[in-house]
Motif scaffolding. Structure first.
Motif, PDB file in Angstrom:
ATOM      1  N   ALA A  34      32.770  32.399  50.786  1.00 41.71           N
ATOM      2  CA  ALA A  34      33.845  33.204  50.202  1.00 41.71           C
ATOM      3  C   ALA A  34      34.442  34.050  51.313  1.00 41.71           C
ATOM      4  N   MET A  35      35.732  34.375  51.178  1.00 47.95           N
ATOM      5  CA  MET A  35      36.370  35.159  52.243  1.00 47.95           C
ATOM      6  C   MET A  35      37.639  35.830  51.725  1.00 47.95           C
ATOM      7  N   LYS A  36      37.854  37.088  52.117  1.00 41.52           N
ATOM      8  CA  LYS A  36      39.143  37.744  51.837  1.00 41.52           C
ATOM      9  C   LYS A  36      39.397  38.885  52.807  1.00 41.52           C
ATOM     10  N   MET A  37      40.691  39.228  52.935  1.00 40.59           N
ATOM     11  CA  MET A  37      41.071  40.370  53.762  1.00 40.59           C
ATOM     12  C   MET A  37      41.492  41.489  52.825  1.00 40.59           C
ATOM     13  N   LEU A  38      41.098  42.713  53.149  1.00 43.62           N
ATOM     14  CA  LEU A  38      41.469  43.861  52.316  1.00 43.62           C
ATOM     15  C   LEU A  38      41.374  45.128  53.145  1.00 43.62           C
ATOM     16  N   PRO A  69      42.784  46.951  57.979  1.00 46.78           N
ATOM     17  CA  PRO A  69      42.262  45.801  57.231  1.00 46.78           C
ATOM     18  C   PRO A  69      40.929  45.293  57.789  1.00 46.78           C
ATOM     19  N   VAL A  71      37.928  41.905  57.149  1.00 46.73           N
ATOM     20  CA  VAL A  71      37.717  40.588  56.548  1.00 46.73           C
ATOM     21  C   VAL A  71      36.281  40.553  56.032  1.00 46.73           C
ATOM     22  N   MET A  73      33.248  38.385  54.100  1.00 49.73           N
ATOM     23  CA  MET A  73      32.845  36.994  53.876  1.00 49.73           C
ATOM     24  C   MET A  73      31.449  36.918  53.285  1.00 49.73           C
ATOM     25  N   PHE A 130      31.978  43.296  46.703  1.00 51.58           N
ATOM     26  CA  PHE A 130      33.273  42.689  47.014  1.00 51.58           C
ATOM     27  C   PHE A 130      33.618  41.435  46.211  1.00 51.58           C
ATOM     28  N   PHE A 131      32.609  40.714  45.757  1.00 51.33           N
ATOM     29  CA  PHE A 131      32.878  39.412  45.151  1.00 51.33           C
ATOM     30  C   PHE A 131      32.185  39.268  43.795  1.00 51.33           C
ATOM     31  N   ASP A 135      34.092  33.986  42.611  1.00 48.59           N
ATOM     32  CA  ASP A 135      34.799  33.926  43.904  1.00 48.59           C
ATOM     33  C   ASP A 135      34.033  33.116  44.946  1.00 48.59           C
ATOM     34  N   CYS A 137      32.194  29.992  46.545  1.00 40.55           N
ATOM     35  CA  CYS A 137      32.238  28.520  46.448  1.00 40.55           C
ATOM     36  C   CYS A 137      30.918  27.923  46.920  1.00 40.55           C
TER      37      CYS A 137
END
Ligand code: RTP
Ligand code: MG
Length: 137
Positions: A34-38, A69, A71, A73, A130-131, A135, A137
């Protein structure tokens, strides 16, 4: 199969190291699940680092972590908590082994490029910060 939370901190994003850090994870056989930027608010950074509340570096650390920001994961693999921390190197970049992310790129004990969970229980809590399970996989 184990999971851990990785964060590329604001200094890592600023130094354009997102690709390099992910490359190192993948080259080590670690899977990005899983990964996102915030961008964290100050209050969210304080919540994430609640265990460090009261320490002399808490104010400065949470200011830094909410300064730009990041990242986040979820990393997955066998023994991934330990493997990730090995790739990261010691908290203090001056003590980090050559070839580790912090030895190669950090120049400050606080602005040390990456975060990684330190144990299975903290990994679970930090991933959930965060997840949601959907979210991942
Ligand atoms: P992290 O939690 O970020 O993966 O790092 P760590 O386990 O190696 O280090 P930890 O002791 O959990 O500290 C969390 C973060 O706080 C900052 N720090 N500053 N000024 C200082 O003496 C000091 N000590 C720690 C670093 O950003 C560290 O990664
Ligand atoms: Mg820690």
């Amino acid at each position: 199969m184990e999971r851990t939370l990785s964060i590329i901190k604001p200094d890592g994003v600023e130094k354009k190291l997102i690709g390099e850090i992910i490359r190192r994870f993948e080259a080590a056989g670690i899977r990005i699940a899983a990964m996102k930027m915030l961008r964290l608010t100050k209050a969210e950074a304080e919540g994430f680092y609640a265990v460090h509340r009261g320490k002399p570096f808490f104010e400065s650390l949470t200011d830094f972590m909410s300064s730009g920001p990041i990242v986040v994961m979820v990393l997955e693999g066998e023994d991934v908590i330990r493997k990730n921390r090995e790739l990261m190197g010691a908290t203090n970049y001056k003590e980090a082994k050559p070839g580790t992310i912090r030895a190669d790129f950090a120049s400050d004990i606080e602005k040390n490029i990456v975060h990684g969970s330190d144990a299975p229980e903290t990994a679970r809590t930090e991933i959930a910060y965060f997840f949601s399970e959907m979210d991942i996989c």
